[in-house]
Design an enzyme around this catalytic site. Sequence first.
Site, short mmCIF file in Angstrom:
data_model
loop_
_atom_site.label_atom_id
_atom_site.label_comp_id
_atom_site.label_asym_id
_atom_site.label_seq_id
_atom_site.Cartn_x
_atom_site.Cartn_y
_atom_site.Cartn_z
N CYS A 54 -2.04 -8.97 -3.67
CA CYS A 54 -1.75 -9.14 -2.46
C CYS A 54 -2.02 -10.84 -2.14
O CYS A 54 -3.13 -11.02 -2.21
CB CYS A 54 -2.23 -8.21 -1.46
SG CYS A 54 -1.42 -8.43 0.18
N CYS A 58 -7.42 -10.41 3.75
CA CYS A 58 -8.02 -9.51 4.44
C CYS A 58 -9.51 -9.23 3.91
O CYS A 58 -9.68 -9.01 2.73
CB CYS A 58 -7.33 -8.18 4.39
SG CYS A 58 -5.86 -8.09 5.01
N CYS A 61 -10.54 -6.49 1.84
CA CYS A 61 -9.54 -5.83 0.72
C CYS A 61 -9.76 -6.12 -0.51
O CYS A 61 -9.67 -7.31 -1.02
CB CYS A 61 -8.27 -6.02 1.36
SG CYS A 61 -7.17 -5.03 0.18
N CYS A 98 0.84 9.61 1.81
CA CYS A 98 0.98 8.41 2.37
C CYS A 98 1.29 7.30 1.22
O CYS A 98 0.05 7.23 0.40
CB CYS A 98 -0.20 8.10 3.35
SG CYS A 98 -0.25 6.40 3.94
N CYS A 130 4.42 9.21 4.71
CA CYS A 130 3.87 8.11 5.54
C CYS A 130 3.95 6.97 4.52
O CYS A 130 3.95 7.00 3.41
CB CYS A 130 2.64 8.10 6.12
SG CYS A 130 2.05 7.05 6.79
N CYS A 190 1.10 5.44 12.80
CA CYS A 190 -0.29 5.93 12.52
C CYS A 190 -1.09 4.49 12.43
O CYS A 190 -0.60 3.32 11.92
CB CYS A 190 -0.19 6.27 10.94
SG CYS A 190 -1.90 6.47 10.35
N ARG A 262 -8.16 10.49 12.30
CA ARG A 262 -8.40 10.92 10.77
C ARG A 262 -9.52 10.15 10.41
O ARG A 262 -9.95 8.93 10.59
CB ARG A 262 -7.19 10.21 10.00
CG ARG A 262 -7.31 10.51 8.57
CD ARG A 262 -6.21 10.06 7.57
NE ARG A 262 -5.12 10.92 8.05
CZ ARG A 262 -4.04 10.25 8.79
NH1 ARG A 262 -3.65 8.81 8.42
NH2 ARG A 262 -2.88 10.86 9.01
S1 SF4 Z 1 -5.07 -5.19 3.32
FE1 SF4 Z 1 -5.02 -5.77 1.23
S2 SF4 Z 1 -3.21 -5.09 0.50
FE2 SF4 Z 1 -3.04 -4.84 2.76
S3 SF4 Z 1 -2.51 -6.83 3.37
FE3 SF4 Z 1 -4.57 -7.04 3.41
S4 SF4 Z 1 -5.18 -8.02 1.37
FE4 SF4 Z 1 -2.79 -6.92 1.38
#
Ligand code: SF4
Length: 364
Positions: A54, A58, A61, A98, A130, A190, A262
Site C-alpha cells: 500500500c 499509516c 500498518c 469483511c 462488508c 462501520c 466490535r
Molecule cells: S491501513 Fe495499511 S492498507 Fe490501509 S491505507 Fe493505511 S497503509 Fe494502506
Amino acid sequence: MSEVRHNWTKEEILAIYNKPMMELLYEAATIHRKQHDPNVVQVSTLLSIKTGGCSEDCGYCPQAARYHTDVEGNDLMTVQQVKAQALRAKSGGSSRVCMGAAWRNVKDGPEFDQVLDMVRTINKLDMEVCCTLGMVTENQAQRLAEAGLYAYNHNLDSSEEYYKEVISTRGYQDRLDTIDNVRKTNVTVCSGGIIGMGENIEDRAGMLVALSTLNPQPESTPINALVAVEGTPLEDQKPVEIWDMIRMVATTRIVLPETQVRLSAGRTQMSREGQAMCFFAGANSIFAGDKLLTTPNPDVNEDMKMFEKLGMIPQKPFTKKVQPQTVEAADSKFEALGEKPKWTRPDHKIERNEEAKQRGKVLK
Ligand code: SF4
C-alpha cells in the site's frame, strides 16, 4: 438515558471515561441491555483479499509498502478463493465476511469488478458482506450497494488532532468524505479506531465525539488495541492495558447506544476474563478467524468455547437490517465513471514514520 445524541462534547465523554470503574460498567451495561440482547454477539470474519504494497504511510500498518515488515504481499484473490473462505467462515459461525484490500482508494476497472463479483457471491450465501477498500466515490459506493454490500468499513482511527501524528498521506476530512459517500447509499457504515498508538485520553474522547456526530451514527464501531508490528513506526508501543480497553468499550457503548461495538484487534493479548468484561461493558461483536488481515487473532474454536462458557450465542445475519438485493453486473444501472475520490495530501512530516521508512529502505 440512552437516546442517540449527536452533540456530545469532549468534556462530557471524558467525564464518562474517567468514572469509577463500577459506575462506568453499570451505566454501560444498562444502556447495552436496553438496546441489545446482552447474550448475543455478532461474529465477523475478516479476509485480506489483497495484501501489502500500500502506498499510504499509516504508522500502525504492516501493509504499507514503505516499511519493512514480514508481511508477504499477494495479488487480489479470485472469486472462487473468496467463496471458499466465506463458506468456511459461515460453517465456523460467522454471519459476516469483511473483505479488506490494501488500497489507498478504489480504482474502477477489472479489479473492482472482481470485488463486485465477490460481493454478489457472498451475499448469495446469505451472509452479510462488508468491504474495506480505502476511499470510495459516491458512484463506487452505489455500485457496491447494487452488488449487495451490507456494510462499508472506513475507520477514523483516532481524534482529528492525533490522526496527524499517525498518517501524513491523507487528511481526516478525506475519511469523513468517504463515509459521507457511503451514507448516500443504503450500505451501513462501520467506523471506529485504534487505541494504544501513543494518543492520550482526550484523543480517545475526540474520536468518539467525531463518531457520535455522524448522523446517523455508524451501525458498527470496531475498537482495536494496537498490535505493534516490527518494522512499523509504532513497533515500540506498549500493549494496551485491559482496563483501558474496558473503559473505551464502555464509553463507546454509552455514546453510541445503538451501534454494534466490535472488540477487534488485540484480543490475543486479552484474557478471556478481560474479554468477558468488555462484553459486559457493551461489546457485542468480534472478529473471528486466526488472522486479522495480517496480525494474529484467537482461534475460532477457542472463541466458540468462550461463548459457551459465557452463555452467549452468535447473532444471525440480517438481524439488524434486511438483506440487500443483488443486482447482476449485466443489469447494473451504474456505469464505471473512472473517477478518483478527491483527497488531500497534507504531507506534513511525521518523524517516526520517516525513520521507519529509512530503516525499511536499508533492510529491503
Ligand atoms: S491501513 Fe495499511 S492498507 Fe490501509 S491505507 Fe493505511 S497503509 Fe494502506
